[in-house]
Design an enzyme around this catalytic site. Structure first.
Site, PDB file in Angstrom:
ATOM      1  N   SER A 182      31.915 -25.878  23.467  1.00 30.25           N
ATOM      2  CA  SER A 182      31.037 -24.756  23.800  1.00 30.25           C
ATOM      3  C   SER A 182      30.091 -25.124  24.937  1.00 30.25           C
ATOM      4  O   SER A 182      29.758 -24.287  25.780  1.00 30.25           O
ATOM      5  CB  SER A 182      30.258 -24.275  22.569  1.00 30.25           C
ATOM      6  OG  SER A 182      29.420 -25.291  22.067  1.00 30.25           O
ATOM      7  N   HIS A 226      62.382 -41.512  24.926  1.00 27.60           N
ATOM      8  CA  HIS A 226      61.145 -40.744  25.126  1.00 27.60           C
ATOM      9  C   HIS A 226      60.251 -41.401  26.178  1.00 27.60           C
ATOM     10  O   HIS A 226      59.495 -42.305  25.861  1.00 27.60           O
ATOM     11  CB  HIS A 226      60.397 -40.602  23.796  1.00 27.60           C
ATOM     12  CG  HIS A 226      61.101 -39.682  22.862  1.00 27.60           C
ATOM     13  ND1 HIS A 226      60.923 -38.319  22.902  1.00 27.60           N
ATOM     14  CD2 HIS A 226      62.015 -39.923  21.898  1.00 27.60           C
ATOM     15  CE1 HIS A 226      61.692 -37.756  21.995  1.00 27.60           C
ATOM     16  NE2 HIS A 226      62.372 -38.706  21.362  1.00 27.60           N
ATOM     17  N   SER A 250      26.972 -24.862  20.083  1.00 36.04           N
ATOM     18  CA  SER A 250      26.916 -25.570  18.809  1.00 36.04           C
ATOM     19  C   SER A 250      26.375 -26.979  18.991  1.00 36.04           C
ATOM     20  O   SER A 250      26.089 -27.672  18.028  1.00 36.04           O
ATOM     21  CB  SER A 250      28.320 -25.649  18.222  1.00 36.04           C
ATOM     22  OG  SER A 250      29.124 -26.470  19.059  1.00 36.04           O
ATOM     23  N   GLY A 251      26.262 -27.414  20.247  1.00 34.51           N
ATOM     24  CA  GLY A 251      25.940 -28.817  20.491  1.00 34.51           C
ATOM     25  C   GLY A 251      27.218 -29.618  20.723  1.00 34.51           C
ATOM     26  O   GLY A 251      27.176 -30.727  21.211  1.00 34.51           O
ATOM     27  N   GLY A 252      28.356 -29.050  20.371  1.00 31.45           N
ATOM     28  CA  GLY A 252      29.645 -29.711  20.575  1.00 31.45           C
ATOM     29  C   GLY A 252      30.096 -29.590  22.029  1.00 31.45           C
ATOM     30  O   GLY A 252      29.569 -28.775  22.785  1.00 31.45           O
ATOM     31  N   VAL A 253      31.082 -30.380  22.379  1.00 29.48           N
ATOM     32  CA  VAL A 253      31.468 -30.473  23.789  1.00 29.48           C
ATOM     33  C   VAL A 253      32.147 -29.194  24.307  1.00 29.48           C
ATOM     34  O   VAL A 253      31.889 -28.762  25.426  1.00 29.48           O
ATOM     35  CB  VAL A 253      32.327 -31.742  24.046  1.00 29.48           C
ATOM     36  CG1 VAL A 253      33.528 -31.792  23.162  1.00 29.48           C
ATOM     37  CG2 VAL A 253      32.752 -31.851  25.481  1.00 29.48           C
ATOM     38  N   CYS A 297      65.825 -36.326  25.175  1.00 33.39           N
ATOM     39  CA  CYS A 297      66.365 -36.400  23.814  1.00 33.39           C
ATOM     40  C   CYS A 297      67.135 -35.118  23.459  1.00 33.39           C
ATOM     41  O   CYS A 297      68.152 -34.849  24.073  1.00 33.39           O
ATOM     42  CB  CYS A 297      65.232 -36.715  22.828  1.00 33.39           C
ATOM     43  SG  CYS A 297      65.855 -37.295  21.248  1.00 33.39           S
ATOM     44  N   TYR A 298      66.651 -34.308  22.543  1.00 33.20           N
ATOM     45  CA  TYR A 298      67.367 -33.069  22.234  1.00 33.20           C
ATOM     46  C   TYR A 298      67.597 -32.238  23.504  1.00 33.20           C
ATOM     47  O   TYR A 298      68.639 -31.611  23.682  1.00 33.20           O
ATOM     48  CB  TYR A 298      66.595 -32.232  21.197  1.00 33.20           C
ATOM     49  CG  TYR A 298      67.276 -30.917  20.874  1.00 33.20           C
ATOM     50  CD1 TYR A 298      68.312 -30.866  19.952  1.00 33.20           C
ATOM     51  CD2 TYR A 298      66.919 -29.746  21.543  1.00 33.20           C
ATOM     52  CE1 TYR A 298      68.977 -29.676  19.680  1.00 33.20           C
ATOM     53  CE2 TYR A 298      67.573 -28.549  21.285  1.00 33.20           C
ATOM     54  CZ  TYR A 298      68.594 -28.517  20.349  1.00 33.20           C
ATOM     55  OH  TYR A 298      69.241 -27.335  20.088  1.00 33.20           O
ATOM     56  N   GLY A 330      63.410 -32.300  20.170  1.00 33.24           N
ATOM     57  CA  GLY A 330      63.265 -31.348  19.073  1.00 33.24           C
ATOM     58  C   GLY A 330      63.982 -31.870  17.849  1.00 33.24           C
ATOM     59  O   GLY A 330      64.836 -32.760  17.962  1.00 33.24           O
ATOM     60  N   LYS A 341      41.768 -31.650  25.339  1.00 37.64           N
ATOM     61  CA  LYS A 341      40.419 -32.148  25.045  1.00 37.64           C
ATOM     62  C   LYS A 341      39.916 -33.145  26.087  1.00 37.64           C
ATOM     63  O   LYS A 341      38.770 -33.061  26.531  1.00 37.64           O
ATOM     64  CB  LYS A 341      40.440 -32.816  23.656  1.00 37.64           C
ATOM     65  CG  LYS A 341      39.070 -33.173  23.128  1.00 37.64           C
ATOM     66  CD  LYS A 341      38.446 -31.994  22.466  1.00 37.64           C
ATOM     67  CE  LYS A 341      37.056 -32.279  21.978  1.00 37.64           C
ATOM     68  NZ  LYS A 341      36.501 -31.153  21.251  1.00 37.64           N
TER      69      LYS A 341
END
Ligand code: XMP
Length: 517
Positions: free
Chosen positions: A232, A173, A227-230, A85-86, A58, A373
């Site tokens: 939906s 990290h 919509s044609g998008g992945v 880290c933090y 953070g 995603k």
């Protein structure tokens, strides 16, 4: 908060830019992980019954008043904790250690020196490995019961361990790729110390999600806009598996889609999956509303308004609907809850359907709320969606309307569709599609003189753009091998009427945006 059906690692978020990355790394080990704000109460954490807790990094300094701290009761839950880290610093201070700010910030690579070969956290890690550091403060004295098992030249207390309590901490990290053996540290914690079962995968997700959807929906009906998008697409197919014909999809053809897109959506969803689909062919409505309009914001507003009118008209004819399905993803959910507000959820808000009209009282159904995603893409594959639908670049809600610069007409759209199809085809056949965040073509309202055959031509100019990006907030132009651009340009001029000149856009974002509008 509920107890999850899978072994879970909770990431306690102190506002780190890397919290989502930590959660993703855990899920890459097939262990479910969930990000919660550091203010989550001990009672809530207890109910969630996680197998382990990771404190994120953070931006704050533990020494400053009001620095973010977890409820101290967390240390009595008997659950293993890894501080990063933090997260390490706050754990040290709350357990009786101290933290100081050295003269210099440490940022970049460091070499780990392993001090104890028997350490559980460092099991299998090479004696010397590369770490990624990014910190101002560091631990200056150990909390009682802790020992340090790793150090670097500039940071004595780089790895801390308290095996009795199962508290661990690292100053670097492990979640970023620059830490060469980052996965080993994390899996030593998650699979070794926490003993979490690696049983989270898309197959198990589908089974649980289907059960949840059935329980929530009962015998009612769900509406889903395609919509044609992945996102939906995946949401629709998943819900369809759960409730079959209780799902009605609406697909609006706004005439601003890419070449062959509408046909593809109908073929996949109606013919292949046999999903009930209301197809609203509103191309003429959009075109006539857009006639003569050239100002980008005005075009967007018109497209948005006609979309909503068309969508709700189609929805009203679908019978009694109780739920509206949305492809909301996990990053949208976290960003709205993150202590720092997150990098903002602008992409999604661009094309949400907006507030519901008064007479439509729908609840939201968001079956992808827990997924990143790349997990949605994996889920799409699991559900049998075609690869080119699962793996496609983002495409804006207003479609080619924001790529047809100037007036949007049927003729110009057809030209643009042909240009776009050639560009994407060339990128795919060069095997570069997956290296690129987004590739697009724009048609510019500028004419120039050219020569084709023996004839002088006076036609419009198109620009090609391809960018790399993490989240679309910033982007860099993609360095194509010149022959790929050359092939695309020459095919465009030869095969597409209405265009005689091709430009390649080398503007980064900022100052440019990705779309031209
Ligand atoms: P810009 O052009 O602002 O775009 O750099 C950032 C990302 O957002 C996409 N975009 C949209 N997506 N509806 C969407 O769903 C929209 O209205 C919209 N406008 C831009 C753009 O394609 C890029 O990925």
């Amino acid at each position: 908060m509920q107890k999850f059906s899978h072994d879970t690692i909770v990431v306690l978020d102190f506002g780190a830019q890397y919290s989502q990355l930590i959660a993703r790394r855990v899920r890459e080990m097939n262990v479910y992980s969930q990000i919660v704000p550091y203010t989550t109460s001990v009672e809530e954490l207890e109910q969630m019954q996680p197998k382990g807790i990771i404190f994120s990094g953070g931006p704050a300094s533990v020494g400053t008043p009001n620095s973010p701290r977890p409820d101290e009761g967390i240390y009595s839950l008997g659950i293993p904790i890894l501080g990063i880290c933090y997260g390490l610093q706050v754990m040290s201070v709350q357990n009786g250690g101290s933290v100081q700010r050295p003269d210099k910030r440490e940022y970049g690579f460091a070499d780990l020196e392993v001090l104890d070969g028997d350490s559980l956290l460092l099991k299998g890690v090479s004696k010397r490995s590369k770490l990624w550091m990014s910190h101002g403060d560091s631990v200056s004295s150990l909390p009682p019961g802790f020992r340090h098992t790793g150090r670097t030249t500039n940071c004595e207390f780089t790895v801390l361990e308290n095996d009795a309590k199962r508290f661990y901490g690292v100053q670097f990290h492990p979640e970023v790729v620059h830490t060469s053996e980052g996965k080993a540290f994390l899996s030593n914690f998650v699979l070794g110390i926490c003993n979490a079962k690696p049983d989270w995968n898309m197959g198990s997700f589908v089974a649980t999600a289907i059960e949840d959807i059935r329980k929530k929906v009962g015998d009612r009906q769900v509406l889903c806009g395609l919509s044609g998008g992945v996102d939906s697409a995946v949401a629709a197919v998943l819900i369809h598996q759960a409730i079959g014909d209780q799902l009605v999809c609406v697909f609006v053809n706004n005439g601003l889609l890419r070449k062959g897109e509408a046909e593809k959506v109908l073929q996949v969803f109606r013919d292949n999956y046999k999903i009930r689909l209301q197809y609203a062919d509103a191309q003429d409505d959009f075109l006539s509303a857009l006639a003569g309009v050239t100002e980008p914001e005005a075009k967007r507003k018109i497209i948005g308004k006609v979309f909503i009118d068309t969508f709700y008209k189609a929805a009203r004819s679908a019978g009694e609907i109780s739920f509206l399905a949305q492809g909301t993803l996990y990053p949208d959910v976290i960003e709205s809850k993150s202590p720092s507000g997150g990098p903002s959820a602008t992409i999604k808000s661009h094309h949400n359907v907006g507030g519901l009209p008064e007479d439509l009282k729908w609840d939201l159904l968001e079956p992808l709320r827990e997924l990143f995603k790349d997990e949605v893409r994996e889920l799409g594959r699991e559900l049998g969606l075609p690869e080119d639908m699962v793996n496609r670049h983002p495409f804006p809600g207003p479609g080619l309307g924001v790529r047809c610069v100037g007036e949007v007409t049927k003729k110009r759209l057809d030209t643009l569709r042909d240009v776009d199809a050639i560009f994407i085809e060339e990128i795919r056949s060069a095997g570069l599609y997956d290296d690129i965040w987004q590739a697009l073509a724009c048609l510019l309202p500028v004419k120039s003189v050219g020569v084709q055959g023996d004839e002088r031509t006076y036609e419009e100019v198109c620009s090609l753009r391809a960018v790399t990006s993490e989240d679309a907030m910033t982007a860099d132009w993609y360095r194509f091998p010149p022959d790929v651009l050359q092939r695309a340009a020459s095919r465009i001029c030869n095969e597409v009427s209405g265009v005689n000149r091709v430009l390649y856009d080398i503007t980064s974002k900022p100052p440019g945006t990705i779309e031209w509008e």
